[in-house]
Scaffold this motif. Structure first.
Motif, mmCIF file in Angstrom:
data_model
loop_
_atom_site.group_PDB
_atom_site.id
_atom_site.type_symbol
_atom_site.label_atom_id
_atom_site.label_comp_id
_atom_site.label_asym_id
_atom_site.label_seq_id
_atom_site.Cartn_x
_atom_site.Cartn_y
_atom_site.Cartn_z
ATOM 1 N N LEU A 7 -5.506 2.907 32.059
ATOM 2 C CA LEU A 7 -4.080 3.185 32.190
ATOM 3 C C LEU A 7 -3.393 3.219 30.822
ATOM 4 O O LEU A 7 -2.487 4.031 30.592
ATOM 5 C CB LEU A 7 -3.427 2.119 33.078
ATOM 6 N N MET A 8 -3.839 2.363 29.908
ATOM 7 C CA MET A 8 -3.263 2.338 28.565
ATOM 8 C C MET A 8 -3.471 3.686 27.863
ATOM 9 O O MET A 8 -2.530 4.254 27.297
ATOM 10 C CB MET A 8 -3.901 1.219 27.732
ATOM 11 N N GLU A 15 3.153 9.379 26.424
ATOM 12 C CA GLU A 15 4.329 8.960 25.652
ATOM 13 C C GLU A 15 4.244 9.331 24.177
ATOM 14 O O GLU A 15 5.270 9.534 23.516
ATOM 15 C CB GLU A 15 4.523 7.443 25.783
ATOM 16 N N LYS A 16 3.020 9.343 23.608
ATOM 17 C CA LYS A 16 2.815 9.639 22.177
ATOM 18 C C LYS A 16 3.607 8.687 21.278
ATOM 19 O O LYS A 16 4.035 9.045 20.177
ATOM 20 C CB LYS A 16 3.192 11.092 21.869
ATOM 21 N N ASN A 17 3.787 7.467 21.779
ATOM 22 C CA ASN A 17 4.557 6.459 21.059
ATOM 23 C C ASN A 17 4.135 5.091 21.575
ATOM 24 O O ASN A 17 4.183 4.844 22.784
ATOM 25 C CB ASN A 17 6.061 6.694 21.281
ATOM 26 N N LEU A 18 3.726 4.190 20.656
ATOM 27 C CA LEU A 18 3.218 2.897 21.089
ATOM 28 C C LEU A 18 4.308 2.021 21.687
ATOM 29 O O LEU A 18 4.074 1.287 22.649
ATOM 30 C CB LEU A 18 2.543 2.175 19.920
ATOM 31 N N THR A 19 5.513 2.075 21.122
ATOM 32 C CA THR A 19 6.606 1.243 21.645
ATOM 33 C C THR A 19 6.955 1.652 23.072
ATOM 34 O O THR A 19 7.090 0.797 23.966
ATOM 35 C CB THR A 19 7.854 1.362 20.748
ATOM 36 N N LEU A 27 4.230 -4.520 28.404
ATOM 37 C CA LEU A 27 3.539 -5.286 27.375
ATOM 38 C C LEU A 27 4.402 -5.300 26.123
ATOM 39 O O LEU A 27 5.264 -4.447 25.930
ATOM 40 C CB LEU A 27 2.183 -4.647 27.029
ATOM 41 N N SER A 28 4.137 -6.255 25.252
ATOM 42 C CA SER A 28 4.749 -6.204 23.928
ATOM 43 C C SER A 28 3.938 -5.210 23.089
ATOM 44 O O SER A 28 2.750 -4.968 23.365
ATOM 45 C CB SER A 28 4.738 -7.577 23.271
ATOM 46 N N GLN A 29 4.555 -4.654 22.053
ATOM 47 C CA GLN A 29 3.818 -3.706 21.228
ATOM 48 C C GLN A 29 2.623 -4.370 20.535
ATOM 49 O O GLN A 29 1.546 -3.776 20.476
ATOM 50 C CB GLN A 29 4.722 -3.039 20.204
ATOM 51 N N PRO A 30 2.773 -5.607 20.010
ATOM 52 C CA PRO A 30 1.589 -6.256 19.413
ATOM 53 C C PRO A 30 0.441 -6.419 20.406
ATOM 54 O O PRO A 30 -0.729 -6.242 20.052
ATOM 55 C CB PRO A 30 2.133 -7.606 18.952
ATOM 56 N N ARG A 50 -1.916 8.648 13.778
ATOM 57 C CA ARG A 50 -0.471 8.816 13.608
ATOM 58 C C ARG A 50 -0.179 10.176 12.984
ATOM 59 O O ARG A 50 -0.797 10.575 12.011
ATOM 60 C CB ARG A 50 0.084 7.696 12.724
ATOM 61 N N ARG A 51 0.779 10.872 13.558
ATOM 62 C CA ARG A 51 1.224 12.164 13.074
ATOM 63 C C ARG A 51 2.748 12.147 12.986
ATOM 64 O O ARG A 51 3.399 11.296 13.601
ATOM 65 C CB ARG A 51 0.778 13.292 14.021
ATOM 66 N N PRO A 52 3.359 13.076 12.234
ATOM 67 C CA PRO A 52 4.828 13.118 12.180
ATOM 68 C C PRO A 52 5.473 13.252 13.555
ATOM 69 O O PRO A 52 6.590 12.800 13.778
ATOM 70 C CB PRO A 52 5.111 14.359 11.318
ATOM 71 N N THR A 53 4.737 13.880 14.506
ATOM 72 C CA THR A 53 5.281 14.068 15.855
ATOM 73 C C THR A 53 5.037 12.869 16.760
ATOM 74 O O THR A 53 5.493 12.843 17.893
ATOM 75 C CB THR A 53 4.655 15.309 16.495
#
Length: 292
Positions: A7-8, A15-19, A27-30, A50-53
């Motif tokens: 699922l992660m 989402e393309k974003n960890l936060t 979950l917390s980001q850490p 990681r990419r600019p997008t």
């Protein structure tokens, strides 16, 4: 690797974003980063970059994502079948429907169905019929309600068909159509060519499309206010006063119609929730028993 990891990866891919992914997973980001790093250590490969997008999956991550989606699908099937092992109608109904059907007809159907079968959990997806058809092929939904004639080798039956109509705020002759402004709307790819073929059969010139909108409701309101004429299936008209409508016909005399189908794979009838919903719709739309 377990279902939380599956699922992660799926959430990160969307989402393309960890936060944002951490928020969706509660979950917390850490904590999410720690779990991701452990997964990368387990497989000995970098899974995200990681990419600019934003955050993107690496080729290794994409490969693992496809495995994860397959495993999540299998897990859902196992859970559904276990829930359906008892005699009572319960479990999950994964339903995909055309947005138009969902807007005009589905709410009352679901209300009545859930009144009869309160232990059923409905997971609903709506969208253009071509997208719902794709979900059905990938078994992301157990049942699909499709508007238009889509190829499906398994079971399907016709719920109803409705006329396609010329709609205007005042009477209009067919001969006037090429010279009056038309209002078009974003519709499914199965309906648009039917309308285009009818127009080419009827007229030698292109229509004068002045307004293009994104929904049937907006199109109807524009017509109601005298901004042009439109071609709409009857489902979107209802008892709307102030509109003039005429059903459309081919030169042969055959009417233009829009069909609504229920489609599914027979294997899903093993699930009591799916079987109950199929039988419920058959009764609602007076479909003969031998149609399945």
């Amino acid at each position: 690797m377990d279902d939380k990891d599956w699922l992660m990866l799926k959430t990160i891919a969307v989402e393309k974003n960890l936060t944002k992914s951490a928020d969706r997973l509660y979950l917390s980001q850490p904590a999410l980063t720690y779990r991701l790093r452990n997964l990368e250590k387990e497989f000995g490969a970098k899974l995200v970059a990681r990419r600019p997008t934003g955050i993107l999956l690496t080729p290794q991550g994409e490969y693992l994502l496809s495995y994860s989606e397959e495993m999540l699908s299998q897990m859902n099937k196992v859970k559904e079948r276990i829930k359906n092992m008892e005699n009572k109608v319960q479990g999950t109904l994964r339903l995909g429907t055309s947005s138009v059907f969902a807007h005009y007809e589905l709410p009352q159907i679901l209300k009545s169905f859930l009144h009869c079968f309160p232990d059923v959990e409905v997971l609903l997806k709506t969208g253009l019929s071509r997208h719902i058809h794709r979900m059905l092929q990938k078994e992301e939904v157990s049942i699909a309600i499709l508007r238009g004639d889509y190829h499906w080798v398994d079971e399907k039956f016709l719920l109803h068909e409705e006329p396609i109509c010329l709609v205007s705020s005042s009477p209009i002759e067919f001969s006037e159509l090429p010279y009056k402004p038309q209002i078009s709307y974003l519709t499914d790819s199965s309906l648009e060519p039917v309308i285009q073929d009818w127009w080419r059969e009827s007229f030698a010139c292109a229509p004068q499309v002045n307004l293009e909108v994104d929904s049937m409701d907006t199109c109807r309101q524009m017509v109601l206010h005298g901004l042009g004429w439109a071609i709409l299936p009857e489902i979107g008209l209802g008892e709307q006063s102030g509109l003039f409508r005429r059903e459309l016909f081919w030169r042969s005399g055959k009417p233009l119609v829009r069909r609504t189908w229920l489609a599914y794979s027979p294997s899903f009838l093993e699930l009591s929730a799916v079987r109950a919903f199929v039988e419920f719709l058959k009764e609602q739309y007076h479909v003969p028993t031998n149609s399945i």
